[in-house]
Scaffold this motif. Sequence first.
Motif, PDB file in Angstrom:
ATOM      1  N   GLY A 156     -14.055 -30.649 -17.071  1.00 45.03           N
ATOM      2  CA  GLY A 156     -14.840 -30.476 -18.289  1.00 45.03           C
ATOM      3  C   GLY A 156     -16.273 -30.948 -18.118  1.00 45.03           C
ATOM      4  O   GLY A 156     -17.215 -30.301 -18.591  1.00 45.03           O
ATOM      5  N   ALA A 157     -16.451 -32.070 -17.425  1.00 44.74           N
ATOM      6  CA  ALA A 157     -17.797 -32.598 -17.198  1.00 44.74           C
ATOM      7  C   ALA A 157     -18.610 -31.658 -16.316  1.00 44.74           C
ATOM      8  O   ALA A 157     -19.809 -31.436 -16.556  1.00 44.74           O
ATOM      9  N   ALA A 158     -17.969 -31.087 -15.293  1.00 41.73           N
ATOM     10  CA  ALA A 158     -18.668 -30.143 -14.420  1.00 41.73           C
ATOM     11  C   ALA A 158     -19.084 -28.895 -15.196  1.00 41.73           C
ATOM     12  O   ALA A 158     -20.190 -28.364 -15.015  1.00 41.73           O
ATOM     13  N   THR A 159     -18.205 -28.440 -16.077  1.00 35.31           N
ATOM     14  CA  THR A 159     -18.526 -27.268 -16.895  1.00 35.31           C
ATOM     15  C   THR A 159     -19.653 -27.579 -17.873  1.00 35.31           C
ATOM     16  O   THR A 159     -20.524 -26.736 -18.125  1.00 35.31           O
ATOM     17  N   LEU A 160     -19.637 -28.781 -18.410  1.00 33.73           N
ATOM     18  CA  LEU A 160     -20.707 -29.192 -19.324  1.00 33.73           C
ATOM     19  C   LEU A 160     -22.047 -29.260 -18.592  1.00 33.73           C
ATOM     20  O   LEU A 160     -23.096 -28.927 -19.162  1.00 33.73           O
TER      21      LEU A 160
END
Length: 231
Positions: A156-160
């Motif tokens: 999720g952090a990478a996508t954000l």
Amino acid sequence: IMTTPDLGGKEAFWDILGFHVTQTNYAYQVIPVLVAVWLLANLEKFFHKKLPSAVDFTFTPLLSVMITGFLTFTVIGPVMLVVSDAITNAIVWLYNTTGAFGMGLFGGTYSLIVMTGLHQSFPAIETQLLSAYNNNGTGFGDYIFVVASMANVAQGAATLAVYFLTKNAKTKGLSSSAAVSAFLGITEPALFGVNLKYKFPFFCALAGSAIGAFVAGLTHVIAVSLGAAGF
């Protein structure tokens, strides 16, 4: 057939063409089901090509299901059950033997496991871990859930990060919703829709997950119940 509750389990048998076949229920297994579906699909393609059109409609599904069903309970199921148990034992051994380092390794590869769908077999393992810990006070608790949370949040952090870095409006819309989904425990939109597409965010997420799982292992973080593997 593989998951029907009417199956008698390992204590019940069928006698089919001289074979003593165990009525094993595969409701909580993933690998045997995947292999059985793969075989069924290929048999269907084979019979579609070989059978004349006059009998294709009737005999292709009949033969495909009969052959797959027989091979599933005589060969595929028992063999793949051993493979599933081996994977389970390897995960348990990894944590019991290597501790935080094992959790770090597991965290770094968890998203790869999600890509294959094999993570669907983990709840059965986690249930046993939770039962032993909560009822008997034995074992280490559910460390798989902790690793899953690290992996999901990392994706999720990478996508954000993609959301903030990209200038493409369509990618922004996709990455924002996928990031929220991953933070809540569902990473497939982030994995297949964003991170794998750009590759670098995916590998960053693997590294972040490994580090997070390693730290969780060092501090002996465990789960005492199941829930959404995210924030």
